[in-house]
Design a protein around this motif. Sequence first.
Motif, PDB file in Angstrom:
ATOM      1  N   THR A  80       0.837  -1.214   0.000  1.00 31.63           N
ATOM      2  CA  THR A  80       0.000   0.000   0.000  1.00 31.63           C
ATOM      3  C   THR A  80       0.864   1.252   0.000  1.00 31.63           C
ATOM      4  N   PHE A  81       1.925   1.208   0.814  1.00 31.02           N
ATOM      5  CA  PHE A  81       2.848   2.347   0.861  1.00 31.02           C
ATOM      6  C   PHE A  81       3.512   2.580  -0.497  1.00 31.02           C
ATOM      7  N   ARG A  82       3.945   1.505  -1.146  1.00 30.05           N
ATOM      8  CA  ARG A  82       4.577   1.631  -2.468  1.00 30.05           C
ATOM      9  C   ARG A  82       3.616   2.242  -3.476  1.00 30.05           C
ATOM     10  N   ASN A  83       2.365   1.801  -3.454  1.00 21.31           N
ATOM     11  CA  ASN A  83       1.364   2.322  -4.392  1.00 21.31           C
ATOM     12  C   ASN A  83       1.112   3.812  -4.162  1.00 21.31           C
ATOM     13  N   LYS A  84       1.016   4.215  -2.899  1.00 21.53           N
ATOM     14  CA  LYS A  84       0.810   5.628  -2.584  1.00 21.53           C
ATOM     15  C   LYS A  84       2.025   6.455  -3.009  1.00 21.53           C
ATOM     16  N   TYR A  85       3.202   5.891  -2.763  1.00 16.92           N
ATOM     17  CA  TYR A  85       4.433   6.592  -3.136  1.00 16.92           C
ATOM     18  C   TYR A  85       4.507   6.787  -4.651  1.00 16.92           C
ATOM     19  N   MET A  86       4.188   5.740  -5.417  1.00 21.75           N
ATOM     20  CA  MET A  86       4.235   5.833  -6.882  1.00 21.75           C
ATOM     21  C   MET A  86       3.180   6.806  -7.401  1.00 21.75           C
ATOM     22  N   ASP A  87       2.021   6.825  -6.759  1.00 20.20           N
ATOM     23  CA  ASP A  87       0.975   7.763  -7.164  1.00 20.20           C
ATOM     24  C   ASP A  87       1.425   9.207  -6.956  1.00 20.20           C
ATOM     25  N   CYS A  88       2.023   9.481  -5.807  1.00 20.32           N
ATOM     26  CA  CYS A  88       2.548  10.825  -5.521  1.00 20.32           C
ATOM     27  C   CYS A  88       3.653  11.192  -6.503  1.00 20.32           C
ATOM     28  N   LEU A  89       4.547  10.222  -6.758  1.00 18.95           N
ATOM     29  CA  LEU A  89       5.668  10.466  -7.662  1.00 18.95           C
ATOM     30  C   LEU A  89       5.189  10.781  -9.075  1.00 18.95           C
ATOM     31  N   ASN A  90       4.193  10.031  -9.548  1.00 15.65           N
ATOM     32  CA  ASN A  90       3.673  10.257 -10.904  1.00 15.65           C
ATOM     33  C   ASN A  90       3.003  11.623 -11.031  1.00 15.65           C
ATOM     34  N   LYS A  91       2.310  12.048  -9.986  1.00 14.94           N
ATOM     35  CA  LYS A  91       1.673  13.371 -10.014  1.00 14.94           C
ATOM     36  C   LYS A  91       2.729  14.473 -10.062  1.00 14.94           C
ATOM     37  N   GLU A  92       3.761  14.333  -9.240  1.00  9.04           N
ATOM     38  CA  GLU A  92       4.840  15.324  -9.237  1.00  9.04           C
ATOM     39  C   GLU A  92       5.563  15.340 -10.577  1.00  9.04           C
ATOM     40  N   ARG A  93       5.835  14.156 -11.115  1.00  6.99           N
ATOM     41  CA  ARG A  93       6.536  14.072 -12.395  1.00  6.99           C
ATOM     42  C   ARG A  93       5.706  14.724 -13.506  1.00  6.99           C
ATOM     43  N   GLY A  94       4.380  14.538 -13.449  1.00  9.46           N
ATOM     44  CA  GLY A  94       3.509  15.129 -14.467  1.00  9.46           C
ATOM     45  C   GLY A  94       3.601  16.644 -14.489  1.00  9.46           C
ATOM     46  N   TYR A  95       3.574  17.269 -13.308  1.00 12.90           N
ATOM     47  CA  TYR A  95       3.654  18.726 -13.257  1.00 12.90           C
ATOM     48  C   TYR A  95       5.066  19.239 -13.513  1.00 12.90           C
ATOM     49  N   ALA A  96       6.073  18.452 -13.150  1.00 13.67           N
ATOM     50  CA  ALA A  96       7.450  18.840 -13.474  1.00 13.67           C
ATOM     51  C   ALA A  96       7.654  18.846 -14.987  1.00 13.67           C
ATOM     52  N   GLU A  97       7.109  17.830 -15.658  1.00 14.74           N
ATOM     53  CA  GLU A  97       7.201  17.773 -17.122  1.00 14.74           C
ATOM     54  C   GLU A  97       6.430  18.924 -17.760  1.00 14.74           C
ATOM     55  N   LYS A  98       5.325  19.292 -17.140  1.00 15.73           N
ATOM     56  CA  LYS A  98       4.551  20.422 -17.660  1.00 15.73           C
ATOM     57  C   LYS A  98       5.356  21.720 -17.558  1.00 15.73           C
ATOM     58  N   CYS A  99       6.065  21.911 -16.457  1.00 14.99           N
ATOM     59  CA  CYS A  99       6.927  23.088 -16.303  1.00 14.99           C
ATOM     60  C   CYS A  99       7.999  23.120 -17.390  1.00 14.99           C
ATOM     61  N   VAL A 100       8.619  21.963 -17.641  1.00 16.76           N
ATOM     62  CA  VAL A 100       9.673  21.879 -18.655  1.00 16.76           C
ATOM     63  C   VAL A 100       9.118  22.203 -20.035  1.00 16.76           C
ATOM     64  N   LYS A 101       7.968  21.642 -20.368  1.00 19.17           N
ATOM     65  CA  LYS A 101       7.353  21.891 -21.678  1.00 19.17           C
ATOM     66  C   LYS A 101       7.046  23.375 -21.864  1.00 19.17           C
ATOM     67  N   ARG A 102       6.591  24.017 -20.815  1.00 20.95           N
ATOM     68  CA  ARG A 102       6.253  25.444 -20.921  1.00 20.95           C
ATOM     69  C   ARG A 102       7.498  26.309 -21.040  1.00 20.95           C
ATOM     70  N   LEU A 103       8.541  25.930 -20.337  1.00 16.90           N
ATOM     71  CA  LEU A 103       9.801  26.659 -20.480  1.00 16.90           C
ATOM     72  C   LEU A 103      10.341  26.508 -21.905  1.00 16.90           C
ATOM     73  N   ILE A 156      -0.226  24.162 -22.362  1.00 15.57           N
ATOM     74  CA  ILE A 156       0.024  25.502 -21.814  1.00 15.57           C
ATOM     75  C   ILE A 156      -1.242  26.136 -21.226  1.00 15.57           C
ATOM     76  N   ILE A 157      -2.248  25.301 -20.968  1.00 15.04           N
ATOM     77  CA  ILE A 157      -3.499  25.786 -20.395  1.00 15.04           C
ATOM     78  C   ILE A 157      -3.739  25.113 -19.045  1.00 15.04           C
ATOM     79  N   ASP A 158      -4.165  25.882 -18.053  1.00 19.05           N
ATOM     80  CA  ASP A 158      -4.434  25.363 -16.708  1.00 19.05           C
ATOM     81  C   ASP A 158      -5.947  25.276 -16.481  1.00 19.05           C
TER      82      ASP A 158
END
Length: 321
Positions: A80-103, A156-158
């Motif tokens: 359960t902990f691993r699944n929660k960790y991966m879910d958090c990681l994927n969400k963070e990675r998604g927004y980090a990639e969005k920042c990179v794409k916009r830059l 590029i749209i929120d």
Amino acid sequence: YNEYKSYLSMSTSSKVAEVTALEYSTVKVPYEVLNKKFRQAQKIIDREIAQLNTSINNVSKLPPDLQKPALSSLQSKLVTFRNKYMDCLNKERGYAEKCVKRLDHLTQYVNLEENSVNEIIWKKKRLDKMLVDYFLRKSYYDVAIDLVKESGIEDIIDMDIFVTGQHIESSLRAHDTAPCLQWCHDNKSRLKKTKTPLEFNLHTQNFIEMIRGGDYMGAIGYAQKHLVNNEEDEKLQETLVLLAFKPDTDCEKYKKLFSVDRWEELIIQFRKANFELYHLQSQSLLTTVLQSGLSVMKTQYPFDYNRIHYSLIFTPLNCLY
């Protein structure tokens, strides 16, 4: 060659200034969401690790014959902990990639040749982005979605911020504070920095609605739980006095507190807090740019001496005044 190099340098500096002025929220918004997701993930992980450590310590204290089923339970918790960790990681990675794409998107514009076809295409996307932002603020969601798909500007749209905001505003119009209070709870630490009275005013409205419904004891209990320990002492005293008045009171000061217009005021307060949270301007970028453009197009010769405003070089735009 030196003149051309100087021209390129001036052109690049001008574009950087332009991007800084017009595209601030393009990168700032996903960065703020990423920051929020990071803090949420940190809390979840810290809580899960603390629980796992407790479970491990408990297992070590058990007799050997009871450790096997306890280890099986511990294994489930680790999964359960691993699944929660991966879910958090994927969400963070998604927004980090969005920042990179916009830059990358903004950097592309700075490096484009002046008045080239690619620059015109890029500016067309910027205009479409402004229009989508305007439509979202005016709740024209279907039009905004169609334009986003047609222009291919999903990265590029929120839109999610405005959709969430619209859901909360709709609930407030229906005299339901629960979604907005949950939003305040989810963003409590950041809202505290802005010192917005939104959460206090929402609890105040619930208190008022209980009085309106004749539930005075419920209102007193609600005030003790949600209002008494608040820093808004002056407003608190004014609110608690409502217990001595009926909803149809003629006393102007307290008549305003019972007014249903307070719900619209809550919507405006929420919208302001939501925009401040993500560093969005109170009015759309399209409105700001249009106002600036119209001001530049004015001449010194009034087209109508009975009007204060000056005429515009492009006559059809005169009607906008």
